[in-house]
Scaffold this motif. Structure first.
Motif, PDB file in Angstrom:
ATOM      1  N   GLN A   1       6.399  -4.173 -45.811  1.00 51.81           N
ATOM      2  CA  GLN A   1       6.987  -3.261 -44.222  1.00 51.81           C
ATOM      3  C   GLN A   1       6.627  -2.883 -42.890  1.00 51.81           C
ATOM      4  O   GLN A   1       7.670  -2.913 -41.818  1.00 51.81           O
ATOM      5  CB  GLN A   1       7.793  -1.747 -44.655  1.00 51.81           C
TER       6      GLN A   1
ATOM      7  N   THR B   1       8.057  -4.177 -39.418  1.00 54.69           N
ATOM      8  CA  THR B   1       8.507  -3.066 -38.523  1.00 54.69           C
ATOM      9  C   THR B   1       7.612  -3.503 -37.436  1.00 54.69           C
ATOM     10  O   THR B   1       7.653  -2.851 -36.450  1.00 54.69           O
ATOM     11  CB  THR B   1       9.048  -2.211 -39.079  1.00 54.69           C
TER      12      THR B   1
ATOM     13  N   VAL C   1       8.833  -4.005 -33.750  1.00 55.03           N
ATOM     14  CA  VAL C   1      10.015  -3.923 -33.044  1.00 55.03           C
ATOM     15  C   VAL C   1       9.516  -2.660 -31.738  1.00 55.03           C
ATOM     16  O   VAL C   1      10.361  -2.510 -30.798  1.00 55.03           O
ATOM     17  CB  VAL C   1      10.692  -2.747 -33.552  1.00 55.03           C
TER      18      VAL C   1
ATOM     19  N   GLN D   1      12.561 -10.723 -38.549  1.00 55.51           N
ATOM     20  CA  GLN D   1      11.615 -10.255 -39.586  1.00 55.51           C
ATOM     21  C   GLN D   1      12.177 -11.504 -40.772  1.00 55.51           C
ATOM     22  O   GLN D   1      11.613 -11.701 -41.399  1.00 55.51           O
ATOM     23  CB  GLN D   1      12.673  -8.800 -39.864  1.00 55.51           C
TER      24      GLN D   1
ATOM     25  N   VAL E   1      15.244  -2.309 -44.696  1.00 55.10           N
ATOM     26  CA  VAL E   1      14.419  -2.395 -42.876  1.00 55.10           C
ATOM     27  C   VAL E   1      15.736  -2.949 -42.190  1.00 55.10           C
ATOM     28  O   VAL E   1      15.839  -2.423 -41.069  1.00 55.10           O
ATOM     29  CB  VAL E   1      13.786  -2.988 -43.289  1.00 55.10           C
TER      30      VAL E   1
ATOM     31  N   THR F   1      16.257  -0.792 -38.865  1.00 53.76           N
ATOM     32  CA  THR F   1      15.873  -1.283 -37.790  1.00 53.76           C
ATOM     33  C   THR F   1      17.099  -0.976 -36.677  1.00 53.76           C
ATOM     34  O   THR F   1      16.987  -0.548 -35.600  1.00 53.76           O
ATOM     35  CB  THR F   1      15.898  -2.798 -38.040  1.00 53.76           C
TER      36      THR F   1
ATOM     37  N   ASN G   1      11.499   3.402 -33.490  1.00 54.92           N
ATOM     38  CA  ASN G   1       9.571   2.838 -34.607  1.00 54.92           C
ATOM     39  C   ASN G   1       9.067   4.035 -35.239  1.00 54.92           C
ATOM     40  O   ASN G   1       7.702   3.989 -35.555  1.00 54.92           O
ATOM     41  CB  ASN G   1       8.397   2.857 -33.296  1.00 54.92           C
TER      42      ASN G   1
ATOM     43  N   GLU H   1      10.447   3.117 -37.733  1.00 51.03           N
ATOM     44  CA  GLU H   1      10.197   2.412 -38.951  1.00 51.03           C
ATOM     45  C   GLU H   1       8.183   2.720 -39.396  1.00 51.03           C
ATOM     46  O   GLU H   1       8.284   3.224 -41.096  1.00 51.03           O
ATOM     47  CB  GLU H   1      10.659   1.921 -39.475  1.00 51.03           C
ATOM     48  N   ILE H   2       7.484   1.538 -38.713  1.00 49.27           N
ATOM     49  CA  ILE H   2       6.413   1.517 -38.848  1.00 49.27           C
ATOM     50  C   ILE H   2       5.986   3.245 -38.685  1.00 49.27           C
ATOM     51  O   ILE H   2       4.874   3.313 -39.819  1.00 49.27           O
ATOM     52  CB  ILE H   2       5.929   1.114 -37.608  1.00 49.27           C
TER      53      ILE H   2
END
Lengths: 305, 284
Positions: free
Chosen positions: A78, A82, A85, A150, A180, A184, A253, A255-256
């Motif tokens: 992941q 990510t 992004v 992705q 994801v 996103t 950001n 997600e990361i």
């Protein structure tokens, strides 16, 4: 509704370069670099710390990956999905900034405003279409390009895994791909809504300015900064705006931030769900409504054609 | 006949400058009205008020609507081409067609396509790649395909060469105009529209100084070609204007009996341009 869709299309036609082709070119460029690196067996650095060359590295990396526990595997995949992004979201912010500053100014500068005004469309509909473009259309287009990228990353990793003698199934299993994708897209849209007061202010300046909309947007803020520093010897207004923008970037950001081990991210992650639950999100929208109301009023009643 | 535009005591000030000083006029259905006046007389202000582009004091009704508060309903029935209404340069011809089809309930796409087929405008061309004449052709094609009750033209042929200018008005007369519609036009090129107009509105320093049909004008105003020997006699009748041509004088009279004037020389109908000049100089 039909007219509103036409207005959104009109915005896309005018700005398709920055709205769609920019992220597409960025994605295409990174994809190409990855492809060349893979084919020419160069050394690639993935996720900042897993450096490997394709000939030797891939089997090794795959072995290493297989040995990890499920949670670590998920994190690794992941993060890989990510991390890009960040690049897209930076461009997205700049594009939105220029769009908001230009959307109600350019039509007056190129004197096409009377053409638009000869159509049976209310100023409210027109201004709202530009706002929806900012908070929905542009982030969704960037989201779509990122999702495509992705998917490409997944295919790329799978082919790389095959070279390492692995089926790549574990990569897909660890990806949580649908999640994801959804995150996103929603992160970008909610972040843009979080930044709505910024867009609203810029749109108001865009509608107000006779020339150089940028200065009209910045100048009143500077006055407040200076006045506050002078009277209260503080800079809370500036940090308020700075924080708002920084948080918007953080939501994009998030997600990361969630995928990285806690020691690497600075603790708290503020994602799109947190944002929607936050009162500042809603008070920001209220402020935005006031700015947009001002822009609608100006576009309707100002007589400078 | 019913009035399409009804203005009563229409006023507009920019600071201390009174652009319109209580203007009254009406435009009937099925007329082509020329709004003529020197620069700064208030022509554009009148048009902007009619189109809901500016605020005003007094009463103004256009097709039964208040342009100030019901602007976007009004735009379904009114079309306009302003000299400054430049079409957006980034827009493509086919995008313009698609956009108007979707936002305008009275737009007839097939008709617009017919008009465009007669021109050399390419469908996927951007407007910035078209010549000024072609942009006007395009704009006219779009506007004529809207089933509007009132068409407002503000200096529509400004900057066009003579070929396009002639064609512009020809198309307008043959393809657009009928008894159900009205056209309100302002232009500096009076000669160009004078054979077209059914009504005249002269505006001077924010006031309407002439509002009449062309027939009434021709009854009321007469030009006489006066020989030298009869000039004192003509002057005694206090002509509105006098100019000389070919050694003789041309006197313009207002509200004088034709029999009386016929004794002075040959009678003519004045051109709108000459009448305009005379009316603008009147009282100065």
């Amino acid at each position: 509704m039909r007219a509103f869709k036409a207005l959104l299309k009109r915005e896309y036609w005018e700005h398709r370069g920055s709205m769609f082709y920019s992220p597409l070119i960025l994605a295409g460029f990174i994809a190409l670099v990855m492809l060349i690196a893979g084919i020419t067996d160069s050394t690639v650095t993935v996720e900042g710390h897993h450096a490997f060359s394709f000939g030797e590295g891939v089997p090794m990396a795959m072995d290493e990956f297989e040995k990890m526990d499920a949670e670590t595997q998920e994190r690794v995949v992941q993060v890989g999905l990510t991390a890009p992004v960040i690049l897209f979201s930076l461009i997205l912010l700049v594009v939105c900034l220029f769009y908001a500053l230009g959307c109600l100014y350019d039509e007056r500068r190129d004197r096409s405003i009377l053409f638009w005004k000869s159509m049976p469309l209310s100023d409210t509909t027109t201004v709202l279409s530009k706002f929806v473009t900012l908070v929905l259309v542009i982030p969704a287009l960037y989201g779509a390009v990122i999702i495509a990228f992705q998917l490409y990353t997944m295919l790329y990793a799978t082919v790389a895994a095959w070279f390492g003698g692995n089926s790549g199934v574990t990569i897909w299993a660890a990806s949580g791909l649908i999640g994801v994708f959804v995150n996103t897209l929603l992160s970008l849209i909610v972040a843009s809504l979080w930044l709505a007061p910024v867009w609203g202010w810029l749109m108001l300046a865009s509608c107000w300015a006779k020339r150089t909309a940028f200065l009209w947007a910045i100048f009143p803020l500077l006055l407040v900064f200076i006045a506050e520093g002078w009277i209260f010897n503080s800079s809370r207004f500036a940090s308020l705006i700075g924080e708002r923008i920084a948080t918007g970037f953080a939501i994009q950001n998030s997600e990361i931030g969630e995928a990285l081990p806690a020691r690497m991210s600075d603790g708290e992650v503020f994602n799109w769900i947190n944002a929607i639950g936050n009162t500042e999100f809603w008070s920001g929208l209220l402020l935005t409504a006031a700015f947009l109301g001002g822009a609608i009023y100006l576009r309707r009643y100002r007589d400078d054609s | 006949m019913s009035a399409i535009i009804q203005a009563r005591d229409l006023k507009k000030s920019y600071g201390s400058f009174h652009a319109l000083k209580g203007v009254n006029f009406s435009v009937e259905r099925g007329r082509i009205v020329g709004l003529v006046g020197p620069n700064g007389a208030g022509k554009t202000t009148v048009l902007k008020a009619i189109l809901g582009l500016t605020s005003f004091d007094g009463d103004l009704e256009v097709l039964g609507l208040n342009p100030e508060t019901q602007r976007h309903q009004l735009m379904q029935k009114v079309c306009f081409i302003a000299d400054v209404a430049i079409m957006p340069s980034w827009l493509r011809v086919n995008e313009a067609l698609e956009f108007i089809t979707e936002v305008h309930p009275h737009f007839n796409l097939a008709r617009a396509e017919q008009f465009l087929e007669k021109t050399s405008i390419v469908r996927d061309a951007k407007i910035k790649s078209l010549s000024k004449g072609m942009v006007t052709q395009l704009h006219l094609a779009l506007v004529m395909s809207i089933d509007a009750e009132l068409l407002v033209l503000d200096e529509p042929t400004l900057g066009l060469d003579i070929l396009y200018r002639k064609e512009f008005y020809n198309e307008l007369l043959t393809e657009f105009f009928d008894e159900g519609r009205s056209i309100l036009v302002t232009t500096h090129q009076i000669e160009e529209v004078e054979n077209l107009l059914t009504d005249l509105l002269f505006i001077k320093q924010g006031e309407i100084i002439l509002s009449s049909t062309i027939e009434q004008v021709n009854e009321k105003y007469v030009e006489v070609l006066v020989g030298k020997e009869k000039l004192p006699q003509a002057k005694a009748l206090s002509p509105l204007a006098e100019r000389s041509a070919f050694g003789r004088s041309i006197c313009l009279f207002e509200n004088k009996s034709r029999e009386q004037l016929a004794e002075l020389g040959e009678l003519y109908s004045p051109s709108v341009a000459d009448l305009f000049v005379a009316k603008m100089k009147e009282g100065q």
